[in-house]
Design a protein around this motif. Structure first.
Motif, PDB file in Angstrom:
ATOM      1  N   LEU A 146       0.849  -1.226   0.035  1.00  0.00           N
ATOM      2  CA  LEU A 146      -0.149  -0.219   0.216  1.00  0.00           C
ATOM      3  C   LEU A 146       1.086   1.283   0.032  1.00  0.00           C
ATOM      4  N   ILE A 147       1.738   1.415   0.769  1.00  0.00           N
ATOM      5  CA  ILE A 147       2.763   2.457   0.846  1.00  0.00           C
ATOM      6  C   ILE A 147       3.519   2.486  -0.634  1.00  0.00           C
ATOM      7  N   GLU A 148       4.068   1.556  -1.017  1.00  0.00           N
ATOM      8  CA  GLU A 148       4.464   1.586  -2.400  1.00  0.00           C
ATOM      9  C   GLU A 148       3.473   2.003  -3.440  1.00  0.00           C
ATOM     10  N   LYS A 164       3.132   5.932  -2.934  1.00  0.00           N
ATOM     11  CA  LYS A 164       4.356   6.777  -3.476  1.00  0.00           C
ATOM     12  C   LYS A 164       4.518   6.621  -5.015  1.00  0.00           C
ATOM     13  N   SER A 165       4.079   5.603  -5.591  1.00  0.00           N
ATOM     14  CA  SER A 165       4.494   5.604  -7.168  1.00  0.00           C
ATOM     15  C   SER A 165       3.294   6.058  -7.929  1.00  0.00           C
ATOM     16  N   HIS A 166       1.878   6.287  -6.980  1.00  0.00           N
ATOM     17  CA  HIS A 166       0.912   6.900  -7.801  1.00  0.00           C
ATOM     18  C   HIS A 166       0.296   8.238  -7.333  1.00  0.00           C
ATOM     19  N   GLY A 167       1.204   9.059  -6.676  1.00  0.00           N
ATOM     20  CA  GLY A 167       0.813  10.203  -6.271  1.00  0.00           C
ATOM     21  C   GLY A 167       0.634  10.369  -4.833  1.00  0.00           C
ATOM     22  N   SER A 168      -0.623  10.618  -4.085  1.00  0.00           N
ATOM     23  CA  SER A 168      -0.640  10.912  -2.709  1.00  0.00           C
ATOM     24  C   SER A 168      -1.688   9.908  -2.035  1.00  0.00           C
ATOM     25  N   GLN A 169      -1.791  10.056  -0.841  1.00  0.00           N
ATOM     26  CA  GLN A 169      -2.770   9.276  -0.093  1.00  0.00           C
ATOM     27  C   GLN A 169      -4.228   9.946  -0.420  1.00  0.00           C
ATOM     28  N   ARG A 170      -4.034  10.946  -0.657  1.00  0.00           N
ATOM     29  CA  ARG A 170      -5.679  11.682  -0.929  1.00  0.00           C
ATOM     30  C   ARG A 170      -6.107  11.166  -1.989  1.00  0.00           C
ATOM     31  N   ALA A 172      -1.460   2.323   5.721  1.00  0.00           N
ATOM     32  CA  ALA A 172      -0.111   1.950   5.166  1.00  0.00           C
ATOM     33  C   ALA A 172       1.065   1.532   6.173  1.00  0.00           C
ATOM     34  N   ASN A 173       0.928   2.409   7.198  1.00  0.00           N
ATOM     35  CA  ASN A 173       1.917   2.433   8.293  1.00  0.00           C
ATOM     36  C   ASN A 173       1.495   1.423   9.338  1.00  0.00           C
ATOM     37  N   GLU A 174       0.712   0.457   9.088  1.00  0.00           N
ATOM     38  CA  GLU A 174       0.267  -0.453   9.532  1.00  0.00           C
ATOM     39  C   GLU A 174      -0.308  -0.319  11.226  1.00  0.00           C
ATOM     40  N   LEU A 175      -0.691   0.942  11.534  1.00  0.00           N
ATOM     41  CA  LEU A 175      -1.070   1.325  12.728  1.00  0.00           C
ATOM     42  C   LEU A 175      -2.584   0.657  13.185  1.00  0.00           C
ATOM     43  N   ARG A 176      -3.247   0.197  12.018  1.00  0.00           N
ATOM     44  CA  ARG A 176      -4.485  -0.017  12.088  1.00  0.00           C
ATOM     45  C   ARG A 176      -4.641  -1.125  10.981  1.00  0.00           C
ATOM     46  N   GLN A 191      -3.375  -3.727  -8.114  1.00  0.00           N
ATOM     47  CA  GLN A 191      -1.822  -3.554  -7.768  1.00  0.00           C
ATOM     48  C   GLN A 191      -1.485  -4.044  -6.495  1.00  0.00           C
ATOM     49  N   VAL A 192      -2.599  -3.832  -5.449  1.00  0.00           N
ATOM     50  CA  VAL A 192      -2.538  -3.959  -4.019  1.00  0.00           C
ATOM     51  C   VAL A 192      -3.878  -4.989  -3.938  1.00  0.00           C
ATOM     52  N   THR A 193      -3.435  -6.189  -3.277  1.00  0.00           N
ATOM     53  CA  THR A 193      -4.517  -6.982  -3.380  1.00  0.00           C
ATOM     54  C   THR A 193      -5.072  -7.158  -1.876  1.00  0.00           C
ATOM     55  N   ARG A 194      -6.218  -7.901  -1.648  1.00  0.00           N
ATOM     56  CA  ARG A 194      -6.446  -8.286  -0.263  1.00  0.00           C
ATOM     57  C   ARG A 194      -5.547  -9.156   0.330  1.00  0.00           C
ATOM     58  N   LYS A 195      -4.816  -9.849  -0.464  1.00  0.00           N
ATOM     59  CA  LYS A 195      -3.833 -10.763   0.385  1.00  0.00           C
ATOM     60  C   LYS A 195      -2.685  -9.818   0.853  1.00  0.00           C
TER      61      LYS A 195
END
Length: 117
Positions: free
Chosen positions: A3-5, A8-14, A31-35, A52-56
């Motif tokens: 998710l972080i990757e 970073k590669s597709h713009g912003s969290q927003r 993304a930071n695995e706080l939740r 590109q980011v899967t459920r797994k």
């Protein structure tokens, strides 16, 4: 984490947050695995990121309990995978006959390469 990757590669969290209708703060926390990412949001993120980011990726420890149907699912097709012709069984293993596999036996009978035309 993927998710972080992706962020970073597709713009912003927003940008991702707007796609699925949540706040960027939640994307940051996930993304930071706080939740942990809630299962219903995992599906939304998978769709929003075109897998590109899967459920797994989002729930690596317990995805098999939440989505047991994914355990035996075939790998998703990539855009670069060749598409078999309609009615074709897909890619077949090569044989020792090579090109003759595609030619009927009767078509190859009687051909003499040394014959003078």
């Amino acid at each position: 984490m993927k998710l972080i990757e992706y962020v970073k590669s597709h713009g912003s969290q927003r940008g991702l947050a707007d796609k699925i209708g949540i706040t960027p703060v939640l994307i940051s926390q996930w993304a930071n695995e706080l939740r942990p990412v809630p299962p219903e949001r995992c599906v939304e993120i998978e769709r929003a990121t075109d897998a590109q980011v899967t459920r797994k990726d989002l729930r690596p420890k317990d995805w098999h309990k939440i989505w047991p149907e994914l355990a035996n699912a075939p790998a998703p097709r990539r855009a670069t995978d060749p598409v078999p012709a309609p009615g074709h069984a897909g890619r077949q293993p090569p044989t020792t006959n090579g090109i003759l596999d595609t030619v009927p036996d009767r078509a190859a009978v009687g051909i003499d390469a040394r014959a003078i035309p």
